[in-house]
Design a protein around this motif. Structure first.
Motif, mmCIF file in Angstrom:
data_model
loop_
_atom_site.group_PDB
_atom_site.id
_atom_site.type_symbol
_atom_site.label_atom_id
_atom_site.label_comp_id
_atom_site.label_asym_id
_atom_site.label_seq_id
_atom_site.Cartn_x
_atom_site.Cartn_y
_atom_site.Cartn_z
ATOM 1 N N VAL A 151 9.843 2.545 -5.359
ATOM 2 C CA VAL A 151 8.772 2.418 -4.381
ATOM 3 C C VAL A 151 7.761 3.559 -4.496
ATOM 4 C CG1 VAL A 151 9.863 3.704 -2.498
ATOM 5 C CG2 VAL A 151 8.364 1.767 -1.967
ATOM 6 N N VAL A 152 8.112 4.612 -5.226
ATOM 7 C CA VAL A 152 7.146 5.678 -5.478
ATOM 8 C C VAL A 152 5.894 5.126 -6.161
ATOM 9 C CG1 VAL A 152 8.127 6.298 -7.716
ATOM 10 C CG2 VAL A 152 6.891 8.026 -6.389
ATOM 11 N N ASN A 153 6.040 3.977 -6.818
ATOM 12 C CA ASN A 153 4.903 3.341 -7.499
ATOM 13 C C ASN A 153 4.216 2.295 -6.625
ATOM 14 O OD1 ASN A 153 5.253 4.718 -10.030
ATOM 15 N ND2 ASN A 153 7.019 3.397 -10.435
ATOM 16 N N LEU A 154 4.303 2.454 -5.311
ATOM 17 C CA LEU A 154 3.743 1.431 -4.421
ATOM 18 C C LEU A 154 2.277 1.153 -4.728
ATOM 19 C CD1 LEU A 154 1.862 2.837 -1.994
ATOM 20 C CD2 LEU A 154 4.082 3.547 -1.172
ATOM 21 N N GLU A 155 1.887 -0.114 -4.507
ATOM 22 C CA GLU A 155 0.556 -0.579 -4.891
ATOM 23 C C GLU A 155 -0.391 -0.799 -3.717
ATOM 24 O OE1 GLU A 155 0.731 -3.920 -7.605
ATOM 25 O OE2 GLU A 155 2.677 -3.269 -8.366
ATOM 26 N N ALA A 156 0.115 -0.814 -2.487
ATOM 27 C CA ALA A 156 -0.774 -0.995 -1.338
ATOM 28 C C ALA A 156 -1.804 0.128 -1.319
ATOM 29 C CB ALA A 156 0.023 -0.994 -0.042
ATOM 30 N N THR A 157 -3.033 -0.215 -0.975
ATOM 31 C CA THR A 157 -4.126 0.755 -1.051
ATOM 32 C C THR A 157 -4.744 1.008 0.322
ATOM 33 O OG1 THR A 157 -5.768 -0.992 -1.505
ATOM 34 C CG2 THR A 157 -4.687 0.060 -3.399
ATOM 35 N N ALA A 158 -5.301 2.208 0.451
ATOM 36 C CA ALA A 158 -6.025 2.596 1.661
ATOM 37 C C ALA A 158 -7.352 3.220 1.234
ATOM 38 C CB ALA A 158 -5.209 3.586 2.474
ATOM 39 N N ARG A 159 -8.442 2.540 1.561
ATOM 40 C CA ARG A 159 -9.776 3.010 1.159
ATOM 41 C C ARG A 159 -10.535 3.487 2.399
ATOM 42 N NH1 ARG A 159 -14.356 0.119 1.485
ATOM 43 N NH2 ARG A 159 -13.151 -1.823 1.744
ATOM 44 N N ARG A 160 -11.075 4.697 2.323
ATOM 45 C CA ARG A 160 -11.835 5.228 3.448
ATOM 46 C C ARG A 160 -13.179 4.513 3.545
ATOM 47 N NH1 ARG A 160 -11.458 9.992 6.749
ATOM 48 N NH2 ARG A 160 -12.921 9.569 8.463
ATOM 49 N N ASP A 161 -13.501 4.071 4.751
ATOM 50 C CA ASP A 161 -14.780 3.404 4.995
ATOM 51 C C ASP A 161 -15.281 3.853 6.368
ATOM 52 O OD1 ASP A 161 -16.996 1.755 4.920
ATOM 53 O OD2 ASP A 161 -15.899 -0.033 5.577
ATOM 54 N N GLY A 162 -16.107 4.876 6.382
ATOM 55 C CA GLY A 162 -16.614 5.397 7.640
ATOM 56 C C GLY A 162 -15.506 6.033 8.458
ATOM 57 N N ASP A 163 -15.349 5.565 9.689
ATOM 58 C CA ASP A 163 -14.322 6.129 10.573
ATOM 59 C C ASP A 163 -13.025 5.321 10.529
ATOM 60 O OD1 ASP A 163 -15.190 3.848 11.794
ATOM 61 O OD2 ASP A 163 -15.610 4.773 13.743
ATOM 62 N N CYS A 164 -12.857 4.526 9.483
ATOM 63 C CA CYS A 164 -11.639 3.712 9.323
ATOM 64 C C CYS A 164 -11.092 3.831 7.914
ATOM 65 C CB CYS A 164 -11.934 2.231 9.609
ATOM 66 S SG CYS A 164 -12.237 1.832 11.339
ATOM 67 N N TYR A 165 -9.832 3.427 7.789
ATOM 68 C CA TYR A 165 -9.241 3.178 6.479
ATOM 69 C C TYR A 165 -9.033 1.671 6.356
ATOM 70 C CZ TYR A 165 -8.266 8.132 5.728
ATOM 71 O OH TYR A 165 -8.387 9.487 5.541
ATOM 72 N N VAL A 166 -9.307 1.131 5.179
ATOM 73 C CA VAL A 166 -9.140 -0.300 4.934
ATOM 74 C C VAL A 166 -7.920 -0.494 4.038
ATOM 75 C CG1 VAL A 166 -10.202 -2.408 4.063
ATOM 76 C CG2 VAL A 166 -11.629 -0.650 5.133
ATOM 77 N N LEU A 167 -6.911 -1.191 4.568
ATOM 78 C CA LEU A 167 -5.648 -1.376 3.856
ATOM 79 C C LEU A 167 -5.583 -2.748 3.211
ATOM 80 C CD1 LEU A 167 -3.103 0.065 6.474
ATOM 81 C CD2 LEU A 167 -4.532 1.286 4.829
ATOM 82 N N ASN A 168 -5.077 -2.772 1.975
ATOM 83 C CA ASN A 168 -4.831 -4.029 1.274
ATOM 84 C C ASN A 168 -3.521 -3.925 0.501
ATOM 85 O OD1 ASN A 168 -7.277 -6.042 1.352
ATOM 86 N ND2 ASN A 168 -8.181 -3.990 1.207
ATOM 87 N N GLY A 169 -2.814 -5.061 0.420
ATOM 88 C CA GLY A 169 -1.564 -5.072 -0.327
ATOM 89 C C GLY A 169 -0.499 -5.900 0.363
ATOM 90 N N HIS A 170 0.734 -5.703 -0.069
ATOM 91 C CA HIS A 170 1.857 -6.485 0.467
ATOM 92 C C HIS A 170 3.059 -5.573 0.682
ATOM 93 C CE1 HIS A 170 -0.192 -10.295 -0.465
ATOM 94 N NE2 HIS A 170 -0.576 -9.698 -1.586
ATOM 95 N N LYS A 171 3.852 -5.902 1.677
ATOM 96 C CA LYS A 171 5.110 -5.216 1.969
ATOM 97 C C LYS A 171 6.195 -6.274 2.147
ATOM 98 C CE LYS A 171 3.294 -1.111 2.042
ATOM 99 N NZ LYS A 171 3.701 -0.053 1.070
ATOM 100 N N ARG A 172 7.434 -5.885 1.901
ATOM 101 C CA ARG A 172 8.535 -6.854 2.012
ATOM 102 C C ARG A 172 9.788 -6.194 2.568
ATOM 103 N NH1 ARG A 172 9.864 -11.943 0.595
ATOM 104 N NH2 ARG A 172 11.939 -12.424 -0.208
ATOM 105 N N TRP A 173 10.575 -6.975 3.263
ATOM 106 C CA TRP A 173 11.833 -6.547 3.880
ATOM 107 C C TRP A 173 11.599 -5.574 5.027
ATOM 108 C CZ3 TRP A 173 15.358 -9.815 2.954
ATOM 109 C CH2 TRP A 173 15.513 -10.390 1.692
ATOM 110 N N ILE A 174 10.504 -5.712 5.727
ATOM 111 C CA ILE A 174 10.155 -4.763 6.780
ATOM 112 C C ILE A 174 10.764 -5.209 8.108
ATOM 113 C CG2 ILE A 174 8.303 -3.468 7.855
ATOM 114 C CD1 ILE A 174 8.631 -3.214 4.725
ATOM 115 N N GLY A 175 11.833 -4.531 8.531
ATOM 116 C CA GLY A 175 12.524 -4.877 9.764
ATOM 117 C C GLY A 175 11.652 -4.663 10.990
ATOM 118 N N ASN A 176 11.789 -5.549 11.965
ATOM 119 C CA ASN A 176 11.068 -5.518 13.252
ATOM 120 C C ASN A 176 9.598 -5.910 13.131
ATOM 121 O OD1 ASN A 176 13.482 -4.354 14.059
ATOM 122 N ND2 ASN A 176 12.614 -2.376 14.634
#
Length: 429
Positions: A178-203
């Motif tokens: 998971v150290v090679n995770l691919e989800a991205t966070a791009r700064r855009d003004g006063d926000c971060y824009v997240l893209n990608g996928h996650k799996r097995w996330i409890g709750n």
């Protein structure tokens, strides 16, 4: 040879009598046994090392699990549903947050938290996992890596279980690596824009706050608190599981999810910062394994005392006594090991390899104990009524999450040999 009528002393007749219904039409034999008390597993009197407060809290959690969870959990597990009715009752225990101090959390020692987790897991591994994800992963992320303002905002309602947390690190293509995770966070003004996928996330299908780990423009990993209802965040439950069926694991899709900049955890700079959280969580999982093993042993012992075959209780047979003794030896070994590990952590001696060794050892022995318990219960061992079958299925997930047996072994192996065998490379390359 003349046939004779079987008598009460005839072993074959005894077996027949145990199998046939009683006068009321119900099969005779043992009822699903009540799990035993801690005195049956504390063979080396470790309880004597605890404070009165620790003993009282452990007893409180055990009583809650026996009274509120055990009687209702099987139908939820069978349907693959989460028992939301238990959340307000869990809140009344005042245990959410475990070792976190302040902001409404109890500030337990590592040993106290471990005993609480053991009792949660002894009752049900789905409930202990729910609390572990919420407290040891989501809350701990904020507690260890958040700013004071972030702690004040997020932790108090989570400590009251008014807001539920989740931890989004694992991805469809990245579990062990998971150290090679691919989800991205791009700064855009006063926000971060997240893209990608996650799996097995409890709750994650119902959580109010999901800590999403994503790689920023600088290539480093950060943690972002995504609130329920944020556009572009889609969590869909993973069905068809044979373990932890009550836990609502999700596949998450992140499509241009905008997170305010102030919801990026303030003290996360690289992926290594996540290890602080993973160490705390892996420590909790090691305690979970002991709790499940205790449940299997206590049930097997109670069953062996009550169940009669060939005119004698199972507990009178040599092989049964041998198996019970081996279970108790393993549990005593695990408890002694985990008590010492907890003391080291309380003294500030943090070591991922030490925690990995415990998780590796405890899950392996818990699987063996539960398999033995199921076998000792015979056909009843596959019935949910006796609870062992549920624990036996659930321990497979405990063995896998927070790193499999082999991953833990490689962490320890790297520490004791000095060679990294995760991705072997020949010298000079």
């Amino acid at each position: 040879m003349k046939a004779t009528q079987g008598t009460a002393a005839d072993p074959a007749q005894t077996v027949l009598d145990n199998a046939l219904p009683d006068g009321d039409g119900e099969p005779s034999g043992v009822e699903p046994p009540v799990l035993g008390g801690p005195e049956q597993t504390d063979y080396y009197l470790l309880d004597n090392l605890l404070t009165d407060e620790q003993r009282a809290l452990r007893k409180k959690v055990r009583a809650f699990m026996d009274a509120e969870v055990t009687p209702i959990i099987n139908p939820y597990w069978e349907r693959g549903e989460f028992p939301f009715e238990l959340v307000p009752k869990l809140a009344q225990l005042d245990i959410a947050g475990f070792q976190i101090s302040g902001h409404g959390s109890p500030g337990m020692s590592n040993l106290t938290a471990g005993l609480v987790i053991l009792e949660l897991a002894r009752g049900d591994l789905s409930i202990s996992t729910f609390m572990g994800v919420h407290s040891a992963l989501a809350m701990m992320s904020v507690g260890l890596l958040g700013s004071e303002e972030q702690k004040q905002r997020f932790l108090p309602p989570m400590a009251r279980l008014e807001k539920i947390g989740a931890f989004g690190l694992t991805e469809p293509a990245h579990g062990t690596d998971v150290v090679n995770l691919e989800a991205t966070a791009r700064r855009d003004g006063d926000c971060y824009v997240l893209n990608g996928h996650k799996r097995w996330i409890g709750n994650a299908t119902f959580a109010d706050y999901v800590i999403i780990w994503a790689r920023g423009d600088d290539g480093h990993v950060g943690g972002y608190v995504v609130e329920k209802g944020t556009p572009g965040f889609d969590a869909r439950v993973i069905t068809g599981k044979t373990a932890l069926r009550c836990v609502q694991n999700a596949q998450i899709s992140l499509t241009d999810v905008r997170v305010p900049a102030e919801q990026r955890l303030a003290h996360v700079n690289t992926f290594r910062d996540t290890e602080k959280v993973l160490l705390a969580s892996r420590f909790c999982v090691a305690w979970e394994s002991i709790g499940a093993a205790v449940a299997g042993y206590e049930t097997a012992l109670a069953y062996a005392r009550q169940r009669k075959q060939f005119g004698m209780p199972l507990a009178a047979f040599q092989l049964v006594q041998y198996r019970l003794s081996r279970m108790l030896a393993d549990i005593t070994d695990m408890l002694c090991m985990q008590f010492r590990l907890s003391q080291l952590l309380d003294q500030g001696e943090y070591s991922m390899p030490r925690v990995a060794l415990a998780k590796m050892h405890h899950t392996e022995r818990a699987r063996a104990i539960l398999a033995d318990a199921r076998d000792m219960l015979g056909g009843n061992g596959i019935l949910l009524d006796y609870h062992v079958a549920r624990h036996l299925c659930d321990i497979e997930a405990i063995d896998t999450y927070e790193g499999t047996d082999t991953v833990q072994a490689l962490i320890v192996g790297r520490d004791i040999t000095g060679h990294n065998a995760f991705v072997p490379v020949a010298p000079g390359h």
